[in-house]
Motif scaffolding. Sequence first.
Motif, PDB file in Angstrom:
ATOM      1  N   ILE A 193       0.850  -1.189   0.000  1.00  0.00           N
ATOM      2  CA  ILE A 193       0.000   0.000   0.000  1.00  0.00           C
ATOM      3  C   ILE A 193       0.885   1.238   0.000  1.00  0.00           C
ATOM      4  N   GLU A 194       0.523   2.187  -0.844  1.00  0.00           N
ATOM      5  CA  GLU A 194       1.151   3.507  -0.770  1.00  0.00           C
ATOM      6  C   GLU A 194       0.241   4.378   0.077  1.00  0.00           C
ATOM      7  N   LEU A 195       0.796   4.915   1.155  1.00  0.00           N
ATOM      8  CA  LEU A 195       0.075   5.818   2.040  1.00  0.00           C
ATOM      9  C   LEU A 195       0.652   7.210   1.845  1.00  0.00           C
ATOM     10  N   THR A 196      -0.220   8.160   1.545  1.00  0.00           N
ATOM     11  CA  THR A 196       0.185   9.557   1.436  1.00  0.00           C
ATOM     12  C   THR A 196      -0.497  10.316   2.560  1.00  0.00           C
ATOM     13  N   VAL A 197       0.294  11.042   3.341  1.00  0.00           N
ATOM     14  CA  VAL A 197      -0.220  11.913   4.401  1.00  0.00           C
ATOM     15  C   VAL A 197       0.463  13.255   4.210  1.00  0.00           C
ATOM     16  N   GLY A 198      -0.346  14.277   3.964  1.00  0.00           N
ATOM     17  CA  GLY A 198       0.219  15.590   3.660  1.00  0.00           C
ATOM     18  C   GLY A 198       0.998  15.516   2.357  1.00  0.00           C
ATOM     19  N   GLN A 199       2.252  15.922   2.399  1.00  0.00           N
ATOM     20  CA  GLN A 199       3.102  15.930   1.203  1.00  0.00           C
ATOM     21  C   GLN A 199       3.994  14.702   1.100  1.00  0.00           C
ATOM     22  N   GLN A 200       3.930  13.787   2.071  1.00  0.00           N
ATOM     23  CA  GLN A 200       4.816  12.625   2.089  1.00  0.00           C
ATOM     24  C   GLN A 200       4.077  11.349   1.723  1.00  0.00           C
ATOM     25  N   SER A 201       4.807  10.418   1.082  1.00  0.00           N
ATOM     26  CA  SER A 201       4.254   9.104   0.741  1.00  0.00           C
ATOM     27  C   SER A 201       5.209   8.017   1.219  1.00  0.00           C
ATOM     28  N   TRP A 202       4.614   6.891   1.638  1.00  0.00           N
ATOM     29  CA  TRP A 202       5.374   5.737   2.089  1.00  0.00           C
ATOM     30  C   TRP A 202       4.800   4.483   1.437  1.00  0.00           C
ATOM     31  N   THR A 203       5.656   3.508   1.223  1.00  0.00           N
ATOM     32  CA  THR A 203       5.210   2.197   0.756  1.00  0.00           C
ATOM     33  C   THR A 203       5.217   1.267   1.956  1.00  0.00           C
ATOM     34  N   LEU A 204       4.059   0.662   2.231  1.00  0.00           N
ATOM     35  CA  LEU A 204       3.901  -0.230   3.382  1.00  0.00           C
ATOM     36  C   LEU A 204       3.599  -1.634   2.896  1.00  0.00           C
ATOM     37  N   GLY A 205       4.235  -2.627   3.545  1.00  0.00           N
ATOM     38  CA  GLY A 205       3.991  -4.021   3.216  1.00  0.00           C
ATOM     39  C   GLY A 205       3.500  -4.778   4.431  1.00  0.00           C
ATOM     40  N   PRO A 206       3.314  -6.088   4.295  1.00  0.00           N
ATOM     41  CA  PRO A 206       2.815  -6.899   5.410  1.00  0.00           C
ATOM     42  C   PRO A 206       3.625  -6.672   6.690  1.00  0.00           C
ATOM     43  N   GLY A 207       2.908  -6.407   7.766  1.00  0.00           N
ATOM     44  CA  GLY A 207       3.543  -6.166   9.060  1.00  0.00           C
ATOM     45  C   GLY A 207       3.800  -4.699   9.352  1.00  0.00           C
ATOM     46  N   ASP A 208       3.766  -3.841   8.321  1.00  0.00           N
ATOM     47  CA  ASP A 208       3.957  -2.405   8.539  1.00  0.00           C
ATOM     48  C   ASP A 208       2.657  -1.790   9.045  1.00  0.00           C
ATOM     49  N   GLY A 209       2.796  -0.769   9.871  1.00  0.00           N
ATOM     50  CA  GLY A 209       1.626  -0.101  10.415  1.00  0.00           C
ATOM     51  C   GLY A 209       1.702   1.396  10.235  1.00  0.00           C
ATOM     52  N   TYR A 210       0.632   2.085  10.575  1.00  0.00           N
ATOM     53  CA  TYR A 210       0.581   3.539  10.489  1.00  0.00           C
ATOM     54  C   TYR A 210      -0.349   4.079  11.569  1.00  0.00           C
ATOM     55  N   TYR A 211      -0.135   5.339  11.902  1.00  0.00           N
ATOM     56  CA  TYR A 211      -0.991   6.074  12.833  1.00  0.00           C
ATOM     57  C   TYR A 211      -0.830   7.549  12.477  1.00  0.00           C
ATOM     58  N   PHE A 212      -1.933   8.242  12.178  1.00  0.00           N
ATOM     59  CA  PHE A 212      -1.841   9.653  11.831  1.00  0.00           C
ATOM     60  C   PHE A 212      -3.132  10.385  12.169  1.00  0.00           C
ATOM     61  N   ASP A 213      -3.038  11.706  12.192  1.00  0.00           N
ATOM     62  CA  ASP A 213      -4.182  12.575  12.406  1.00  0.00           C
ATOM     63  C   ASP A 213      -4.903  12.716  11.069  1.00  0.00           C
ATOM     64  N   SER A 214      -6.153  12.275  11.010  1.00  0.00           N
ATOM     65  CA  SER A 214      -6.912  12.272   9.755  1.00  0.00           C
ATOM     66  C   SER A 214      -7.303  13.657   9.274  1.00  0.00           C
TER      67      SER A 214
END
Length: 182
Positions: free
Chosen positions: A136-157
């Motif tokens: 999964i590509e997660l974009t928050v604000g101006q940044q993007s990350w590629t996340l795979g199995p076992g990776d997590g995220y937490y952010f202000d929506s």
Amino acid sequence: MPQIGRHLRELRRRRQLSSRELALRAGISHSTVSLIERDRMSPSVDTLGAVVDALGTTLVEFFSGLRSSYNYSPVYRPDDFVEIGNPDEISYRVIGFNQPARKMQVLMETYQPLADTGDIFSHDAQEAGLVLEGRIELTVGQQSWTLGPGDGYYFDSNLPHRFRNLDEGVARIISAITPPSY
């Protein structure tokens, strides 16, 4: 809500009022009180407000009491999850949809190959999740990350964000949003 009538009848009886007395105090017909108490009619907000006021309480207190009397199971099988997305693109299956006074929304998200949440968006909440399968590509604000199995995220929506499946296969995420706002 099938519990409204029963809860209303309990409050009326605790106050030792007949349905006719309650109707008179609320400025509605006796038959309306009867229909509401037997769950044969869903009252408008104005009507319920008048009845609750006549009982000497508020809508907030009424619904708080209703939640405490609501029976539910804490266990959910896959067939119990409620679909709120589009399974052909992105499936959002809600776990615990019928929980009274939900303070978070728990989702089983399934992204079909190359599915994308579309334009960047925001809402008033916080989100956390764990990628179970796929990339999964997660974009928050101006940044993007590629996340795979076992990776997590937490952010202000409130920050603009977006999710995108980068693969030709299915991607799955378990996520939580609080307060439930998606």
